[in-house]
Write an enzyme that holds these catalytic residues in place. Structure first.
Site, PDB file in Angstrom:
ATOM      1  N   SER A 123     -10.684 -11.116  35.621  1.00  0.00           N
ATOM      2  CA  SER A 123     -10.586 -10.463  36.872  1.00  0.00           C
ATOM      3  C   SER A 123     -10.012  -9.104  36.731  1.00  0.00           C
ATOM      4  CB  SER A 123      -9.761 -11.436  37.897  1.00  0.00           C
ATOM      5  OG  SER A 123      -9.107 -10.471  39.172  1.00  0.00           O
ATOM      6  N   THR A 172     -17.731  -6.708  42.336  1.00  0.00           N
ATOM      7  CA  THR A 172     -17.351  -7.544  43.549  1.00  0.00           C
ATOM      8  C   THR A 172     -17.361  -6.557  44.583  1.00  0.00           C
ATOM      9  OG1 THR A 172     -15.834  -9.299  42.258  1.00  0.00           O
ATOM     10  CG2 THR A 172     -15.809  -9.078  44.852  1.00  0.00           C
ATOM     11  N   LYS A 268     -21.205  -9.245  42.749  1.00  0.00           N
ATOM     12  CA  LYS A 268     -20.767 -10.626  43.475  1.00  0.00           C
ATOM     13  C   LYS A 268     -20.364 -10.622  44.805  1.00  0.00           C
ATOM     14  CE  LYS A 268     -17.004 -13.876  42.348  1.00  0.00           C
ATOM     15  NZ  LYS A 268     -16.075 -13.717  43.159  1.00  0.00           N
ATOM     16  N   HIS A 292     -16.642 -15.557  48.118  1.00  0.00           N
ATOM     17  CA  HIS A 292     -15.280 -15.246  47.439  1.00  0.00           C
ATOM     18  C   HIS A 292     -14.422 -16.624  47.607  1.00  0.00           C
ATOM     19  CE1 HIS A 292     -13.264 -11.570  46.182  1.00  0.00           C
ATOM     20  NE2 HIS A 292     -12.227 -12.510  46.041  1.00  0.00           N
TER      21      HIS A 292
HETATM   22  C1  FMN Z   1      -6.738 -17.839  43.039  1.00  0.00           C
HETATM   23  C2  FMN Z   1      -8.308 -16.819  43.086  1.00  0.00           C
HETATM   24  C3  FMN Z   1      -8.052 -15.819  42.710  1.00  0.00           C
HETATM   25  C4  FMN Z   1      -9.238 -15.133  43.028  1.00  0.00           C
HETATM   26  N1  FMN Z   1      -9.347 -13.962  42.752  1.00  0.00           N
HETATM   27  C5  FMN Z   1     -10.570 -13.067  42.520  1.00  0.00           C
HETATM   28  C6  FMN Z   1     -10.796 -11.679  42.002  1.00  0.00           C
HETATM   29  O1  FMN Z   1      -9.726 -11.274  41.438  1.00  0.00           O
HETATM   30  N2  FMN Z   1     -11.826 -11.096  41.824  1.00  0.00           N
HETATM   31  C7  FMN Z   1     -13.225 -11.781  42.458  1.00  0.00           C
HETATM   32  O2  FMN Z   1     -14.300 -11.374  42.525  1.00  0.00           O
HETATM   33  N3  FMN Z   1     -12.993 -13.200  42.945  1.00  0.00           N
HETATM   34  C8  FMN Z   1     -11.902 -13.698  42.976  1.00  0.00           C
HETATM   35  N4  FMN Z   1     -11.659 -15.211  43.581  1.00  0.00           N
HETATM   36  C9  FMN Z   1     -13.016 -15.740  43.907  1.00  0.00           C
HETATM   37  C10 FMN Z   1     -13.456 -16.429  42.731  1.00  0.00           C
HETATM   38  O3  FMN Z   1     -14.144 -15.439  41.972  1.00  0.00           O
HETATM   39  C11 FMN Z   1     -14.759 -17.325  42.975  1.00  0.00           C
HETATM   40  O4  FMN Z   1     -15.565 -16.546  44.006  1.00  0.00           O
HETATM   41  C12 FMN Z   1     -14.190 -18.464  43.953  1.00  0.00           C
HETATM   42  O5  FMN Z   1     -13.174 -19.177  43.410  1.00  0.00           O
HETATM   43  C13 FMN Z   1     -15.575 -19.416  44.247  1.00  0.00           C
HETATM   44  O6  FMN Z   1     -14.892 -20.643  44.812  1.00  0.00           O
HETATM   45  P1  FMN Z   1     -14.345 -21.942  44.352  1.00  0.00           P
HETATM   46  O7  FMN Z   1     -12.956 -21.766  43.993  1.00  0.00           O
HETATM   47  O8  FMN Z   1     -14.660 -23.068  45.141  1.00  0.00           O
HETATM   48  O9  FMN Z   1     -15.258 -22.271  43.168  1.00  0.00           O
HETATM   49  C14 FMN Z   1     -10.539 -15.745  43.421  1.00  0.00           C
HETATM   50  C15 FMN Z   1     -10.377 -16.939  43.780  1.00  0.00           C
HETATM   51  C16 FMN Z   1      -9.425 -17.775  43.457  1.00  0.00           C
HETATM   52  C17 FMN Z   1      -9.201 -19.227  43.821  1.00  0.00           C
END
Ligand code: FMN
Length: 395
Positions: A123, A172, A268, A292
């Site tokens: 990220s 994203t 994304k 997300h």
């Molecule tokens: C703690 C955390 C931080 C996240 N930070 C980002 C990020 O910096 N950029 C991004 O595109 N998605 C971010 N996401 C979303 C994840 O990329 C992903 O879309 C999401 O975790 C998918 O769902 P799941 O946790 O049920 O697998 C984050 C998710 C979590 C849990």
């Protein structure tokens, strides 16, 4: 529970880590190891958190129609993504500030992914920088970019990812404003991490987490220390708040990035077939169907509900990824049955990391791989490539 925690604290008893058995088990171990505010940051979502539940419900509604007496003695979970072979079926979604969960942060995650043969997406908001992760792991790395206000920041991050050998770029697009994650607001979760008087116990009861943080550098956004006006966590936190969100961004910004990045480009956060078509017309190579992880807003459908509509909207030249709610090998096979090139998850690896550092992520990846193999065998398929709608039960 509280009495036991007090006893552990008094005796400084080393809590042994149970061997992780499932992703949900990793989640349960993680909950015991990290302070509540950090737990809520990982686990929580926006608003009423219905989107988190919708991701799970939509997957639960997908059921298999198994076939037997097929030779499934060597189930194969490898994939081909953008023309290259990948040996693990999960792509590790970009998720910021892994250093909050464990001091070894994204470096540990990248190493575990390398060991498993999985792709790890770093990220923009990572604790460890693009360069640190690139140097400390030899695995497959992709980089995730937010649409920052400043074009110079975008260009510089793209350049750094290119120089450090990241293979693909993910943009994203689902953060025109930051989702209202109410648990974080209640906990005062921000950078720098500040502890409110009522939260002392949450931290004191997690002495190993606290000692890990004390031994390691301050939690910060590793990619932004040179970009923000000061390199302390407070300046960087302020910088992110001011610069991350630019609600005026449009598809023209994605076009500009397409012209800057020669490798595979993914977008994304796509939830609408029209957006998928526009993304294809701009020349993206991949689309990540994602809400997300329910962290942006609450009233959106689960990914398994939306996915077929997005898949149908674009040509076969575009690889479409399933992101949201994956917790088991069965879910990975379901994503393929719905037409995904690969399944992605953020929380699966985050919980493994919080539960037991690099080893925890390794365990989670092994479990998911084995469960995926078992599901293939039970469904009657030898590999993920041949899985399709024909494996699903349609009432
Ligand atoms: C703690 C955390 C931080 C996240 N930070 C980002 C990020 O910096 N950029 C991004 O595109 N998605 C971010 N996401 C979303 C994840 O990329 C992903 O879309 C999401 O975790 C998918 O769902 P799941 O946790 O049920 O697998 C984050 C998710 C979590 C849990």
């Amino acid at each position: 529970m509280r009495v036991r925690e007090i006893w552990n604290l008094i005796t400084l008893r080393r809590r042994t880590t149970s061997v992780i058995q499932t992703v949900d088990h990793a989640r349960a171990i993680a909950k015991k190891k990290i302070p509540k505010a950090v737990w809520d940051f990982i686990d929580g979502g926006a608003g009423d958190e219905q989107a988190i539940a919708a991701n799970r419900h939509s997957l639960n509604d997908v059921v298999f129609q198994p076939k037997y007496l097929v030779d499934v003695s060597k189930p194969d979970t490898s994939l081909t993504i953008f023309g290259t072979p990948v040996s693990h079926p999960l792509v590790l979604s970009p998720s910021g500030l892994a250093t909050l969960a464990h001091p070894d942060g994204e470096i540990a995650v990248a190493r575990a992914a390398q060991g498993a043969g999985a792709i790890f997406c770093l990220s923009t908001g990572s604790g460890n920088s693009i360069e640190e992760v690139g140097e400390q792991s030899q695995g497959r790395l992709w980089f995730q970019l937010y649409l920052w206000k400043s074009q110079d920041v975008i260009s510089s991050l793209i350049q750094r990812a290119q120089t450090s050998g990241y293979e693909a770029l993910i943009v994203t697009v689902d953060v025109p404003v930051v989702g209202k994650r109410e648990r974080d607001l209640r906990n005062g979760m921000s950078l720098p991490v500040t502890i409110r008087p009522g939260q002392y116990w949450h931290y004191l009861s997690r002495p190993r987490w606290v000692s890990g943080i004390v031994k390691n550098p301050a939690i910060t956004f590793g990619n932004l220390t040179d970009i923000a006006s000061g390199d302390d966590a407070s300046s960087i936190g302020q910088y992110v708040n001011n610069e991350l969100n630019d609600p005026s961004k449009t598809w023209d910004d994605l076009k500009r990035i397409r012209s800057q990045w020669g490798g595979p480009l993914l977008v994304k956060g796509i939830m609408h077939p029209d957006d998928a078509k526009t993304a294809e017309s701009i020349g993206v190579d991949g689309i990540i169907v994602s809400n997300h992880g329910g962290r942006q807003f609450s009233s959106v459908p689960g990914i398994a509900t939306v996915f077929p509509h997005i898949r149908d909207a674009v040509s076969d030249k575009v690889e479409v990824f399933f992101d949201g709610g994956i917790r088991r090998g069965e879910d990975i096979v379901k994503a393929h049955a719905l037409g995904a090139t690969a399944a992605c998850s953020g929380r699966c690896w985050f919980w493994g990391l919080a539960a037991n550092g690099e080893q925890g992520v390794t365990d989670v990846l092994e479990i998911l791989n084995q469960e995926t193999k078992d599901t293939l065998s039970l469904v009657g398929q030898r590999n993920l490539r041949d899985v399709g709608a024909h494996n699903l039960y349609r009432s």
